[in-house]
Design an enzyme around this catalytic site. Sequence first.
Site, PDB file in Angstrom:
ATOM      1  CG  HIS A  56      -5.391   3.649   0.882  1.00  0.00           C
ATOM      2  ND1 HIS A  56      -4.970   2.352   0.671  1.00  0.00           N
ATOM      3  CD2 HIS A  56      -6.697   3.703   0.501  1.00  0.00           C
ATOM      4  CE1 HIS A  56      -5.976   1.643   0.174  1.00  0.00           C
ATOM      5  NE2 HIS A  56      -7.031   2.434   0.053  1.00  0.00           N
ATOM      6  CB  SER A  67      -9.331  -0.047   0.122  1.00  0.00           C
ATOM      7  OG  SER A  67      -8.669   0.186  -1.078  1.00  0.00           O
ATOM      8  CG  ASP A  72      -2.305   0.532   0.913  1.00  0.00           C
ATOM      9  OD1 ASP A  72      -2.383   1.760   0.749  1.00  0.00           O
ATOM     10  OD2 ASP A  72      -3.291  -0.222   0.842  1.00  0.00           O
TER      11      ASP A  72
END
Length: 830
Positions: A407, A591, A358
């Site tokens: 994120h 996600s 990520d």
Amino acid sequence: MKALTLNLKLLISISISCLCACIDTGQSHNAPKTDISITYPQNLSALFKVDFLDTTPKSIQWDFGDGYSGSGNVINHQYLSAGNYSGKLSYNENGEDIHHNLTINIEGSNQSVTVKPTINIIIDSDHNDPNQLYKDNNLVPQLINSPLILSGILLQPNTCQAGRLCDTGDVLDWYTANLDYGDMIDIEVIKGSIDLQLIASDGEIIANNKNITNDLNIPAGQISTGQYQLHIKLNPLSDKSQYIIHVQQQTVEQLTNYQPGKLIIQWEGTDNPELVDIKDSRIFNITDPNQTSSLPNARNSLMKNTDIKSVSLNYYRQPFSLENWQWPLIQQEITTLWEPLLIQGELPGQNTTVAILDTGIFFQHSNLIGMQTHSGYDFVSDPVNSGDYNGWDHDPSDPGNDNLNYHGSHVTGIIAAQPSDLGTSITGLAWAASIMPLRVLGQNGGTSYDLIQALRYAAGLSNDSQQLPSKPADIINLSLGGSEFSVAEQATINQVTKSGVIIVAATGNQGQNKISYPAAYKDVIAVGATDINGNIAEYSNYGAFIDIVAPGGHCTDNLCTEGVNSLSAIGMIQGQFDSRQSSWKRLSGTSMATAHVTGLLAIARSKLPSLDSNAINQLIKQQKITSDLLTAGFDYKSGWGNINSTKLLDLINTSHLDQASIWTSQSEVYLNPDETLSLPIITRGDTSKKTISAKYNPESLTISTNMNTLTISTPSDFTNNQTIELYLEDTLTSTINLYPKKNYPLPEFSQHLYLDLKNKGISSSGLRTVIEQDSWYANIPTLSPGQSIQASSDIDYDGVYCEIGEFCAQSEVGDSGSNNLILNGSILKR
């Protein structure tokens, strides 16, 4: 002008205008003597004309020897390349079939290309391509023989714009299959839905499955030697379906989304793809390396080189969260799993490594204090995109930006945020798992190449960082993706999953009937999202390749109160001064759903070290760990439903997968005589007091094993398939099928392939191959640096080549030093 004159009743005149050409004719044994006059000005265009002294017969057919044919006594044809062509003129006279062979030589600069399949290929005989041979297999079955890969198509009438079947359709394919004991049948549905029946010669129904939308396996134990009837019908719910059948022995889109100036090349004899600059002297120089439109051409061009296995664009990959969509975290009855573990003195996810590929992690977050991590790495290669202004390094910290909103930290929190007495905190599902943070997403997403290298690193496989983790990951979380299929990504994922790693990926957030990659790749667990009420989130991508759904949330107001709550940060980095502080933020997307599934599977893997990708996919499809959400069984929106914590606990308490195990990165190997291959051996669980051994035929192979490597050597007379069984103590853990590289027959209903020859953006897709013994053959204009070529079937006749389900051979290019280019190909699978 020259003329060749033979005798009697047939006069053929062929005039050719542009390059010099000469034509000779010969007749088959049943052809009468003929008068033939040949003229040829200099051109590749030809007017083929046949004049008969008596009545002109019907059914005059021309085969021009370049993959094209025509009918009639006067016809124009153009050869697209100089070279030698073997044509034929056929007609019927007084009930007798007459054939005249034509040898046509068009002088000029050219190259030849030979295309060979790497496995036995079968083409559905009643396909949609009007340019190929055709035979209806609805009433008379098509014969197929094991082993094979079969490419098939079904469609309703009036559901296509071009092709043989647009008016009539084709809703049934009937095959008579000669199978052997130990054969396994894999059905892969690429589009739509099919119904299938497999019937033995005595009438016993071996398989009877309805509405197959993704994959179906008929295991080897159900097949004995004999002849079977295989009926494949278009499911009434579908307008069109494409499918692949793979029978083998088993013993137990937009091309703008890629990094400019770079290609991912996998050289023959290597497992690890390499990121190569377009200016690299090992490939070739192109006129304008800064012109990204030339990269797809360069990719295809390089495939002509026999030293190259595959070439892929370095696609960008993006995180799948929706910034303005948030909702409170809905618990998944996690205490059903936590409480029994705590009673046994165990923690959720302990002894398990989860690799999170990520944006990296904000390590200073207060909710991560005490989290175990190891072997983190930054794989963002572009210094500008990285945000930390360097390339690969050992620091997977997330520098943050306005677009990504930490994120990676958000995903990590869902999986492994640490229990805390702080008033503001969350707890991750598998908070005792060890996290391997691998940074692959920068300021503007990431690339295929960086993702590939991180995947290989996470699995403990060789990679371009020249680094390996202290131990391989058990599960890889991919809350990211894109719309493009990549050969290099698929090949890497095949090796990673075969090494024992479970990969969990997001379906995407476009609300489309299309699963994003890498979620759509075979053996990857594709996760869609549900909202706060347990309904399918409207943004969640869906389709035939979705596996399960999990909480991803939905934003219904400006505060996104229905988003998934997890970790973030506020503040910024200014030079050496870091003013960032811990914060929590609500995001929504597939996600977040993916992270929930990863956390649950980490708990299961901590107790079941033998649980791998193959096992978990079977458990999902058997609904041993899932519960229906919409309809019974599989559906396009929710896959096989939600993971059920009670079922997962039952699996943990009863499964035989609680023992240590070993894996290799390949289950199928193709070798030449006198060739040696070394494969890594991956161990999980406690193997300290156990030995690894291999069972094989010592008269046909030489094998050596240790705890890290399996080495295979073939003898000089290696011609037969071999099987290698790997054992940990007395337990069979994996099987490797070894095949000799050899020539395979060409499929009956693919008389030619479509060639796509490009020169710096200019496409010449009119070229075709013809059959020459055990290969396809064509003359092409001489390739130069910057050019590329690929050969493909097109059974759906949509003009798009090298799609999944089509035969594809991409040029193994460059300057091969030979006038004859060799392309090897097969039917592309997921």
